[in-house]
Design a protein around this motif. Structure first.
Motif, mmCIF file in Angstrom:
data_model
loop_
_atom_site.group_PDB
_atom_site.id
_atom_site.type_symbol
_atom_site.label_atom_id
_atom_site.label_comp_id
_atom_site.label_asym_id
_atom_site.label_seq_id
_atom_site.Cartn_x
_atom_site.Cartn_y
_atom_site.Cartn_z
ATOM 1 N N LEU A 129 0.611 -1.194 -0.346
ATOM 2 C CA LEU A 129 0.063 -0.234 0.062
ATOM 3 C C LEU A 129 0.935 1.666 -0.170
ATOM 4 N N ARG A 130 1.598 1.733 0.499
ATOM 5 C CA ARG A 130 2.726 2.354 0.371
ATOM 6 C C ARG A 130 3.493 2.943 -0.122
ATOM 7 N N LEU A 131 3.630 0.863 -1.183
ATOM 8 C CA LEU A 131 4.486 1.586 -2.871
ATOM 9 C C LEU A 131 3.379 2.289 -3.758
ATOM 10 N N GLY A 132 2.409 1.798 -3.486
ATOM 11 C CA GLY A 132 1.080 2.190 -4.480
ATOM 12 C C GLY A 132 0.658 3.439 -4.502
ATOM 13 N N GLU A 133 0.905 4.100 -2.562
ATOM 14 C CA GLU A 133 0.388 5.277 -2.979
ATOM 15 C C GLU A 133 1.542 6.532 -3.184
ATOM 16 N N HIS A 134 2.645 6.031 -3.325
ATOM 17 C CA HIS A 134 3.498 6.893 -4.531
ATOM 18 C C HIS A 134 3.746 6.719 -5.635
ATOM 19 N N ALA A 135 2.593 5.184 -6.105
ATOM 20 C CA ALA A 135 2.752 5.067 -7.449
ATOM 21 C C ALA A 135 1.650 5.656 -8.342
ATOM 22 N N PHE A 136 0.511 6.224 -7.132
ATOM 23 C CA PHE A 136 -0.581 6.913 -7.899
ATOM 24 C C PHE A 136 -0.545 8.672 -7.120
ATOM 25 N N GLU A 137 -1.432 9.344 -8.265
ATOM 26 C CA GLU A 137 -1.779 10.738 -7.438
ATOM 27 C C GLU A 137 -2.152 11.083 -6.132
ATOM 28 N N VAL A 138 -2.320 11.448 -5.649
ATOM 29 C CA VAL A 138 -2.757 11.118 -4.123
ATOM 30 C C VAL A 138 -4.040 11.068 -4.320
ATOM 31 N N THR A 139 -5.272 12.612 -5.093
ATOM 32 C CA THR A 139 -6.468 11.653 -4.793
ATOM 33 C C THR A 139 -7.271 10.444 -5.568
#
Length: 446
Positions: free
Chosen positions: A299-309
């Motif tokens: 999930l942390r990696l996903g947080e960095h892979a996508f825009e915040v919104t």
């Protein structure tokens, strides 16, 4: 607390209030099974008073009816003389169960005080693993030569112990190899001079002395017989396992599977130490926590892979994907583990399971995927909902594969397959399902 339990408490309170010379008379009016049930709530000193007040035969019946944990506590409190009196009244298989729970030194002292014939039988039983046919069998069998007559067999039945359940007569050859069996019905409906060889069933139900107790249970259940003969590697008859033995086995196996599925172990019930019980539970929970941390890392990696919104739009659906994927895997693994325990042929063969469960999964996955898409579309944009739907479909299929594979892998390496239906598969499915969700979302939305 039920009325019967309240009455039981009251009866024992009244009996234990009596002096020792009147206690025995009061206990004589209470069934052994009720006395055994009462032992779970009585303190050690009251248990000791009761056992000393009971005649040895009744005391032995009470001890063997006790829950395994309570039984261990009770026999630990008895002196060698009292233990010997009780063990002398037990059937060899029950006596072996009691002695196996004692320190070796104490068990040896008890065995030395028994008569040689009984001591030899018990010592032989103690050489077998307690979870095998040899460990649960009784060596008391009525075996006669194939040349014997109905009259000979009836005489042997009359000589048998009054506590010994007799379901049939076994025929053996000169080398003690099992060659047939004759039912009690055939004995009482034929003339005394009838050769048993004319009445014998030449293919009796047998189990090997080293067979696991669960296998014995499956054999007796499959062939619907009151008992199974136990033979050694040379086909020699050495004992029998009766239906009451396998009832106990069924309860033990069900309890063991249930505890494994809950992420604990039977040994937890055998300890009074909260530290030991905590150690047993933590041995399951901590590895699952480590796997869950992998999920957090994804999930942390996903947080960095996508825009915040975009990540904020995906995050609410993480529990949905993880929970439904995990539940799907548990459904499949539970069906397989149940098949293992009941001896279901189809459920114990990988190709049969794959053929059945994969087809079910192929039906379920798109249904869950479409449902997840429609529900998500009510809360977010359609392209995010599409990612949820595709991820749900893939998660169901992946969880199905994992639910099929893990029980068979565990069985192959000698680990109880019930573990596959517990916290392990739930945690693994959460991790894999959420990883799939992030990858699908990455492919569709970026």
């Amino acid at each position: 607390m039920g009325t019967e339990t309240v009455d039981l408490h009251k009866r024992f309170d009244e009996a234990l209030a009596l002096p020792d010379d009147q206690l025995a008379s009061a206990l004589a009016e209470i069934r052994a099974a009720d006395i055994a049930e009462a032992f779970t709530f009585l303190p050690d000193e009251d248990r000791s008073r009761i056992l000393f007040a009971l005649p040895p035969h009744t005391a032995a019946e009470v001890v063997i009816l006790l829950d395994e944990v309570v039984q261990g506590e009770v026999v630990d409190e008895l002196d060698t003389r009292s233990l010997t009196d009780i063990v002398a009244e037990l059937e060899p298989d029950d006596a072996a169960d009691v002695l196996s729970a004692l320190p070796v030194k104490v068990a040896d002292q008890v065995l030395e005080q028994l008569d040689d014939a009984k001591s030899d039988k018990i010592e032989e039983l103690l050489t077998y693993d307690e979870s095998t046919a040899g460990g649960i069998m009784t060596p008391d069998v009525i075996a006669v030569p194939g040349s014997a007559t109905v009259g000979d067999a009836i005489e042997r039945v009359r000589e048998a112990s009054e506590n010994e359940d007799v379901h049939g007569i076994y025929l053996i050859d000169d080398a003690s190899r099992l060659v047939g069996t004759v039912s009690l019905r055939d004995l009482v409906t034929n003339p005394l001079d009838t050769p048993l060889s004319e009445l014998a069933e030449p293919d009796p139900v047998t189990v090997s002395v080293d067979d696991d107790q669960e296998t014995v249970l499956q054999v007796i259940r499959k062939y619907d017989v009151p008992e199974a003969a136990v033979i050694d590697e040379h086909d020699r008859l050495i004992g029998r396992v009766t239906h009451d033995d396998v009832i106990e086995v069924a309860a033990e196996e069900a309890e063991e599977d249930l505890l494994h599925m809950a992420g604990t172990d039977v040994s937890e019930l055998e300890t009074h130490s909260p530290f030991e019980a905590a150690r047993i539970r933590l041995s399951w929970l901590l590895p699952c926590m480590l796997v869950t941390m992998i999920t957090a890392a994804v999930l942390r990696l996903g947080e960095h892979a996508f825009e915040v919104t975009l990540f904020a739009a995906l995050a609410p659906f993480v529990p949905l994907i993880g929970a439904i994927g995990g539940n799907s895997g548990i459904q499949i693994s539970t069906i397989i583990v149940r098949g293992f325990s009941t001896g279901d042929f189809a459920a114990s063969r990988l190709k049969h399971v794959v053929a059945r469960e994969w087809r079910i999964g192929v039906v379920m996955a798109p249904v869950c995927g479409v449902t997840a898409f429609l529900l998500a579309a009510m809360l977010t944009e359609w392209h995010v909902a599409a990612a949820v739907g595709f991820a749900m479909t893939a998660a169901i299929l992946t969880a199905g594969a994992l639910g099929i594979a893990l029980p068979f892998i565990f069985r192959r390496i000698g680990v109880d397959p019930a573990i596959a239906s517990g916290p392990l598969i739930t945690t693994l499915n959460d991790m894999i399902s959420i990883t799939i969700f992030m990858l699908v979302a990455l492919a569709i939305l970026t």
